[in-house]
Design a protein around this motif. Structure first.
Motif, PDB file in Angstrom:
ATOM      1  N   TYR A   1      -2.142  -2.762   4.366  1.00  0.00           N
ATOM      2  CA  TYR A   1      -2.927  -1.527   4.407  1.00  0.00           C
ATOM      3  C   TYR A   1      -2.871  -0.879   5.798  1.00  0.00           C
ATOM      4  O   TYR A   1      -2.614  -1.553   6.798  1.00  0.00           O
ATOM      5  CB  TYR A   1      -4.393  -1.844   4.091  1.00  0.00           C
TER       6      TYR A   1
ATOM      7  N   TYR B   1       0.839  -1.198   0.000  1.00  0.00           N
ATOM      8  CA  TYR B   1       0.000   0.000   0.000  1.00  0.00           C
ATOM      9  C   TYR B   1       0.875   1.250   0.000  1.00  0.00           C
ATOM     10  O   TYR B   1       0.592   2.225  -0.718  1.00  0.00           O
ATOM     11  CB  TYR B   1      -0.911  -0.018   1.231  1.00  0.00           C
TER      12      TYR B   1
ATOM     13  N   ILE C   1      -8.166   1.594   8.417  1.00  0.00           N
ATOM     14  CA  ILE C   1      -9.185   1.518   7.359  1.00  0.00           C
ATOM     15  C   ILE C   1      -9.560   0.062   7.050  1.00  0.00           C
ATOM     16  O   ILE C   1     -10.249  -0.206   6.073  1.00  0.00           O
ATOM     17  CB  ILE C   1      -8.717   2.221   6.063  1.00  0.00           C
ATOM     18  N   LYS C   2      -9.106  -0.863   7.898  1.00  0.00           N
ATOM     19  CA  LYS C   2      -9.407  -2.277   7.682  1.00  0.00           C
ATOM     20  C   LYS C   2     -10.070  -2.893   8.913  1.00  0.00           C
ATOM     21  O   LYS C   2     -10.099  -2.305   9.988  1.00  0.00           O
ATOM     22  CB  LYS C   2      -8.132  -3.047   7.323  1.00  0.00           C
TER      23      LYS C   2
ATOM     24  N   GLN D   1      -9.780   4.597  -4.056  1.00  0.00           N
ATOM     25  CA  GLN D   1     -11.026   4.495  -4.811  1.00  0.00           C
ATOM     26  C   GLN D   1     -10.783   3.712  -6.100  1.00  0.00           C
ATOM     27  O   GLN D   1      -9.644   3.442  -6.486  1.00  0.00           O
ATOM     28  CB  GLN D   1     -11.551   5.893  -5.139  1.00  0.00           C
TER      29      GLN D   1
ATOM     30  N   ASP E   1      -8.004   6.110   1.729  1.00  0.00           N
ATOM     31  CA  ASP E   1      -8.722   4.902   1.306  1.00  0.00           C
ATOM     32  C   ASP E   1      -8.835   4.952  -0.219  1.00  0.00           C
ATOM     33  O   ASP E   1      -9.470   5.863  -0.764  1.00  0.00           O
ATOM     34  CB  ASP E   1     -10.104   4.872   1.951  1.00  0.00           C
TER      35      ASP E   1
END
Length: 481
Positions: free
Chosen positions: A370, A319, A374-375, A349, A347
């Motif tokens: 990641y 990431y 956000i996970k 898109q 995050d």
């Protein structure tokens, strides 16, 4: 005499005497040529009728949509477009169709119109092809896992847990909606409900599948899941199907290997088994794209996209590396992206994911590691990086034209770490006591991934709306059929 299918008859090397066939009339031209289809193939078979041999009243009943039974002789076709045809000897109407009200006429219909007639839309070439491909993909999923030693697990549809932590779940209750039993504080007393607790329709079978993986080794689920997300878009359904394998003693690298091999296998299967349907859908898509401005057209045809996945090794990129690429790319610097990448932690898109696949690496991409925030809570926490940033052993597979196709991770196997993450996110230990037990009794590294089946069908068919790749779509304000 055994009835044959259209697919069987069209595949004959020679001709046969006295064939029999049942199907639905697509067209009846000049009181002579019946185009008959039975759903076994995208192609119709031509049935030639000598009107002098049949009652006029009978022939008037041969209308679009009617179900008929014909017998006759299979001969080499005298016309163009087919190799064989049937010279009809007997003709029986099995079910009439009113030509004044039958919705599926031999003309172009909008997809919106066909969704309103979803019970009949598979009588069109487009939807019959889509649903045969859906069936083949479904078979290919089971075939792959069966051949690779996985046990098929039916996870519960009614559940008391929220695997994703999103809270967008459909409640399951038999309490009186107008007069539910209440606690002293005025809240609903779910102890008096059917299951004795608050329950919902599942959003994922993953947590239950993990429990079985930790005894059977390799399991997978493939079943319906539900999400009460009020998103009326071309990519969201309230009811959809999920494929979720879970494997004990497998780390993130093994998880990426499994997912790549799986995707290549199921797509290779339909390339081989559904070539005619794919060619039809490919041609349909190219004609649709010709109507678009050049900038909006795809660089690859449908079949080229599928082969792009099957024939290329998937590029594995962290990431952090992906963020650096995106932050410094021309579309970002010139603000061509709708969502500008400014800093680590964003995050991603679909536009970012497609840029990485289609423009930068030019192959399918697996992003991993990641940001933790956000996970989901169950993903294995890495050691902080050199800048103190926390990441988890998550991975997403990105495809051309669609972006994210697969999401997965190495699961958090350490009890103390998992408890801390649940506490930080206010997830009840009491609710998931059985999930925590896996970390108490013989814990081990394990991993898995999830794949929304409809998204896979969209990719393989080129359809632009998820409502058109499931038989009866369930969306906000719509539960018809």
């Amino acid at each position: 005499m055994t009835s044959k299918t259209v697919a069987e008859l069209l595949s004959q090397d020679g001709t046969l005497q006295d064939v029999t066939l049942k199907g639905w009339v697509r067209t009846f031209r000049n009181d002579r040529f019946i185009a008959l289809n039975d759903g076994s193939t995208i192609n119709n078979i031509q049935c030639v009728v000598n009107s002098e041999n049949f009652d006029e009243a009978l022939l008037k009943r041969v209308t679009t949509g009617a179900a008929v039974h014909v017998t006759g002789e299979l001969v080499e076709s005298q016309g163009k477009g087919q190799s064989v045809e049937i010279v009809v000897k007997t003709l029986e109407i099995l079910g009439d169709s009113d030509p004044e009200t039958y919705p599926i006429q031999p003309k172009k219909h909008t997809f919106e119109f066909l969704r309103a007639n979803a019970h009949l839309r598979t009588r069109t070439n487009t939807f019959s092809a889509v649903m045969r491909l859906r069936s083949s993909l479904s078979f290919a999923v089971h075939k792959y896992f069966n051949e690779n030693g996985f046990n098929y697990m039916h996870t519960p549809i009614v559940t008391g847990s929220d695997a994703e932590g999103a809270g967008e779940m459909f409640k399951v209750t038999n309490l009186d909606a107008k007069n539910p039993p209440l606690n002293e504080d005025g809240s609903v007393n779910y102890k008096e409900d059917f299951f004795g607790k608050e329950t919902n329709l599942t959003v994922s079978g993953q947590l239950e599948a993990e429990t079985y993986a930790m005894s059977l080794g390799k399991v997978y689920t493939f079943g319906p899941t539900f999400r009460a997300e009020n998103s009326n878009t071309t990519r969201h359904l309230a009811e959809f199907w999920m494929i979720e394998p879970e494997v004990a003693f497998m780390d993130l690298a093994g998880n990426m290997d499994l997912a790549e091999d799986f995707m290549k296998s199921v797509l290779s299967y339909v390339l081989e088994k559904n070539s005619e349907d794919l060619e039809f859908l490919d041609n349909r898509l190219q004609k649709e794209e010709e109507k678009l401005p050049q900038a909006q057209r795809s660089d690859m045809s449908l079949i080229e996209k599928i082969k792009f996945v099957v024939d290329n090794n998937f590029k594995r990129v962290s990431y952090t590396e992906a963020i650096d690429i995106l932050r410094n790319c021309k579309p970002n610097k010139k603000k061509k992206f709708k969502y500008i990448i400014e800093e680590w932690g964003a995050d991603l898109q679909s536009e970012h994911e497609r840029y990485l696949v289609e423009k930068h690496f030019k192959c399918p991409v697996i992003l991993f590691d990641y940001p933790a925030n956000i996970k989901a809570f169950y993903m294995r926490l890495n050691e902080p990086d050199s800048e103190g940033r926390e990441t988890v052993r998550a991975m997403d597979i990105l495809f051309p034209g669609i972006g994210e196709m697969v999401g997965g991770s190495q699961r958090e196997e350490r009890l103390d770490v998992l408890k801390e993450k649940m506490k930080a996110l206010d997830i009840s230990e009491e609710e998931l006591w059985w999930y925590l037990d896996l970390r108490k009794y013989g814990t081990a590294v394990h991993s898995g991934f999830g794949l929304g089946f409809e998204r896979l069908v969209m990719f393989a068919t080129g359809m632009g709306n998820i409502r058109d790749v499931i038989p009866y779509p369930r969306t906000p304000q719509n539960a018809e059929f």
